[in-house]
Design a protein around this motif. Structure first.
Motif, short mmCIF file in Angstrom:
data_model
loop_
_atom_site.label_atom_id
_atom_site.label_comp_id
_atom_site.label_asym_id
_atom_site.label_seq_id
_atom_site.Cartn_x
_atom_site.Cartn_y
_atom_site.Cartn_z
N LEU A 177 0.70 -1.41 0.05
CA LEU A 177 0.05 -0.09 0.02
C LEU A 177 0.93 1.20 -0.32
N ARG A 178 0.43 2.43 -0.75
CA ARG A 178 1.11 3.58 -0.70
C ARG A 178 0.25 4.36 0.02
N VAL A 179 0.65 5.01 1.19
CA VAL A 179 -0.14 5.85 2.11
C VAL A 179 -0.28 7.33 1.40
N ASN A 180 -1.67 7.54 1.54
CA ASN A 180 -2.13 8.91 0.78
C ASN A 180 -1.76 9.96 1.96
N THR A 181 -0.47 11.01 2.11
CA THR A 181 -0.18 11.63 3.10
C THR A 181 -0.93 13.13 2.78
N LEU A 182 -2.02 13.11 1.90
CA LEU A 182 -2.88 14.38 2.03
C LEU A 182 -3.74 14.13 2.94
N LYS A 183 -4.16 12.90 3.57
CA LYS A 183 -5.23 12.52 4.43
C LYS A 183 -4.79 11.92 5.67
N THR A 184 -3.63 11.37 5.69
CA THR A 184 -3.37 10.39 6.71
C THR A 184 -1.76 10.38 6.89
N THR A 185 -1.40 9.46 8.13
CA THR A 185 -0.01 9.28 8.16
C THR A 185 0.25 7.63 8.06
N LYS A 186 1.16 7.32 7.73
CA LYS A 186 1.58 5.68 7.70
C LYS A 186 1.12 5.07 9.10
N GLU A 187 1.63 5.70 10.21
CA GLU A 187 1.37 5.30 11.52
C GLU A 187 -0.29 5.05 11.65
N LYS A 188 -1.04 6.07 11.44
CA LYS A 188 -2.31 6.24 11.79
C LYS A 188 -3.10 5.09 10.90
N LEU A 189 -2.57 5.11 9.64
CA LEU A 189 -3.19 4.19 8.78
C LEU A 189 -2.88 2.49 9.12
N GLN A 190 -1.84 2.49 9.65
CA GLN A 190 -1.41 1.15 10.14
C GLN A 190 -2.28 0.88 11.50
N GLY A 191 -2.63 1.47 12.22
CA GLY A 191 -3.65 1.43 13.39
C GLY A 191 -4.87 1.27 12.98
N LEU A 192 -5.26 2.07 11.96
CA LEU A 192 -6.83 1.89 11.28
C LEU A 192 -7.03 0.34 10.67
N LEU A 193 -5.99 -0.08 10.14
CA LEU A 193 -5.90 -1.23 9.36
C LEU A 193 -5.94 -2.44 10.55
N PHE A 194 -5.20 -2.31 11.41
CA PHE A 194 -5.07 -3.21 12.48
C PHE A 194 -6.37 -3.59 13.15
N ASP A 195 -7.26 -2.15 13.41
CA ASP A 195 -8.44 -2.44 14.02
C ASP A 195 -9.49 -3.21 13.00
N ASN A 196 -9.09 -3.32 11.86
CA ASN A 196 -9.97 -4.06 10.78
C ASN A 196 -9.27 -5.48 10.76
N ASN A 197 -8.29 -5.89 11.55
CA ASN A 197 -7.83 -7.15 11.60
C ASN A 197 -6.78 -7.43 10.17
N ILE A 198 -6.42 -6.29 9.65
CA ILE A 198 -5.37 -6.32 8.81
C ILE A 198 -3.98 -5.87 9.30
N ASP A 199 -3.06 -6.73 9.36
CA ASP A 199 -1.52 -6.62 9.91
C ASP A 199 -0.88 -6.24 8.71
#
Length: 404
Positions: A154-176
């Motif tokens: 995945l390429r994080v869209n830095t216009l909307k979020t950060t890599k760390e925040k996206l990683q946390g969001l995906l982890f909450d969806n059981n995506i590691d």
């Protein structure tokens, strides 16, 4: 491991469309996965991965099965039986699989695996070309790497979020996911899953883009406020990255000869919140001429053989022909000479391909530098990315600067 009749029949139907009707594997798989709404993620995963696997190893499996193209239905079942035996499946007592010579299949596999064209399942002409251009050792290693299943990056869209925040969001969806050293905007999925159904994707927080492809935007050395042309934009994966690197400031002019691809880019740009992208269809030479000497940066992500991305497009090696390769090299050179004129004095240009062949890469840049428009440029740096060294797609990038 059990084989399920309806899933296997879907695989056979898909192989017929790819091998006999010359349809693209990704489009075929996309259609197959919509066939039965009752199929779960595991069922769809079996269909997609089995189809791609058999396409990838077509030459080897067909040779073991002792069948030749065009493949009739019986031939396709024989090829499937080879795949199933080599994958360790217990064959059910279906009439299509009666009399499958299990021991002979394993013996033929061991015998044929000693020969590179069968072991790596590659056409003869392409094997000779790769060996000639890259040398036997590099070509052998590269072929093995290009036959491995690609990771999902995945390429994080830095216009909307950060890599760390996206990683946390995906982890909450059981995506590691995991960070990748040297790739500032990339996250690698630890297990394959459908990320397109997530809210994070729908909200434009990321795009799926291979790690090698993500390097191109940074290579162009863009900054907020610049005028940048993505001259062969397609559906715009790199345009979106450029917009993010420029923090939505300045202008990205995304150009292509295919208007339908630019429509897809517009849709993606809206989801990404990329407001500084303007699309222009190249329907005449005037479109390029209007921009002569006006762009701070120009990206030429040139059409190519696609040999660097065989891991995700394994059918490309069967569709590719020597004549096409010669034609595409002429196109690459013409694009370089025509589109480079958009770069203003002191501006920069990147020539990139997802090929690993020097004849499409270094040779094209060297040839360009000797032409009339090329004499206004100097080569700043170039990079060849090989799959067996990086673990990602094969790629090439050259940064050129127009003399002031």
């Amino acid at each position: 491991m059990r084989l399920h009749r309806n899933l296997v029949f879907a695989v056979i139907d898909g192989l017929h469309l790819i091998f006999n009707e010359n349809e693209y594997a990704d489009k075929v798989v996309e259609k197959l996965l919509k066939r039965d709404k009752r199929w779960g993620a595991r069922d769809r995963g079996f269909i997609a991965e089995t189809v791609y696997d058999i396409v990838r190893w077509k030459r080897l499996y067909a040779e073991i099965a002792e069948v030749k193209e065009p493949f009739n239905r019986e031939n396709l079942w024989r090829i499937f039986a080879v795949w199933a035996v080599l994958r360790g499946y217990k064959l059910p007592d279906w009439k299509q699989l009666e009399g499958t010579p299990i021991r002979r299949i394993k013996g033929r596999f061991d015998e044929l695996s000693k020969n590179r064209v069968y072991r790596e399942s590659i056409p003869d002409w392409l094997d000779k070309l790769g060996g000639k251009e890259l040398g036997t050792e590099i070509w052998t290693n590269e072929l093995a790497a290009l036959n491995a299943q690609a990771d999902v990056i995945l390429r994080v869209n830095t216009l909307k979020t950060t890599k760390e925040k996206l990683q946390g969001l995906l982890f909450d969806n059981n995506i590691d996911t995991a960070f990748i050293k040297g790739y500032p905007d990339a996250l690698k999925l630890k297990e394959r899953t459908n990320v397109f159904t997530t809210e994070a994707f729908k909200n434009g927080y990321f795009e799926v883009q291979d790690a090698s492809s993500q390097l191109v935007g940074s290579y162009l050395d863009v900054a907020p406020g610049m005028r940048v042309a993505d001259a062969c934009a397609g559906a715009g994966g790199k345009s979106l990255h450029l917009a993010a690197l420029m923090e939505n400031k300045g202008q990205v002019i995304s150009m292509d000869i295919y208007g339908n691809k630019l429509k897809e880019l517009k849709r993606r740009a809206k989801r990404n919140g990329a407001h500084n992208i303007e699309t222009r269809e190249i329907d005449s030479t005037k479109v390029i001429k209007k921009l002569h000497g006006k762009m701070d940066r120009v990206l030429i992500d040139a059409p190519c053989s696609g040999l660097g991305v065989l891991r995700r497009n394994p059918d490309a090696k069967w569709k590719l022909q020597p004549e096409f390769l010669e034609e595409i090299k002429q196109t690459q050179q013409q694009i370089l000479q025509d589109y480079s004129r958009m770069v203003k004095p002191g501006g920069k240009m990147v020539y990139a391909t997802c090929s690993i062949l020097p004849s499409e890469n270094q040779d094209q840049v060297n040839k360009f530098l000797k032409t009339e428009p090329g004499q206004e440029f100097k080569l700043v740096k170039e990079e060849r990315i090989l799959s067996h060294q990086s673990g990602f797609d094969g790629f090439y990038m050259a940064l050129l600067e127009r003399k002031s």
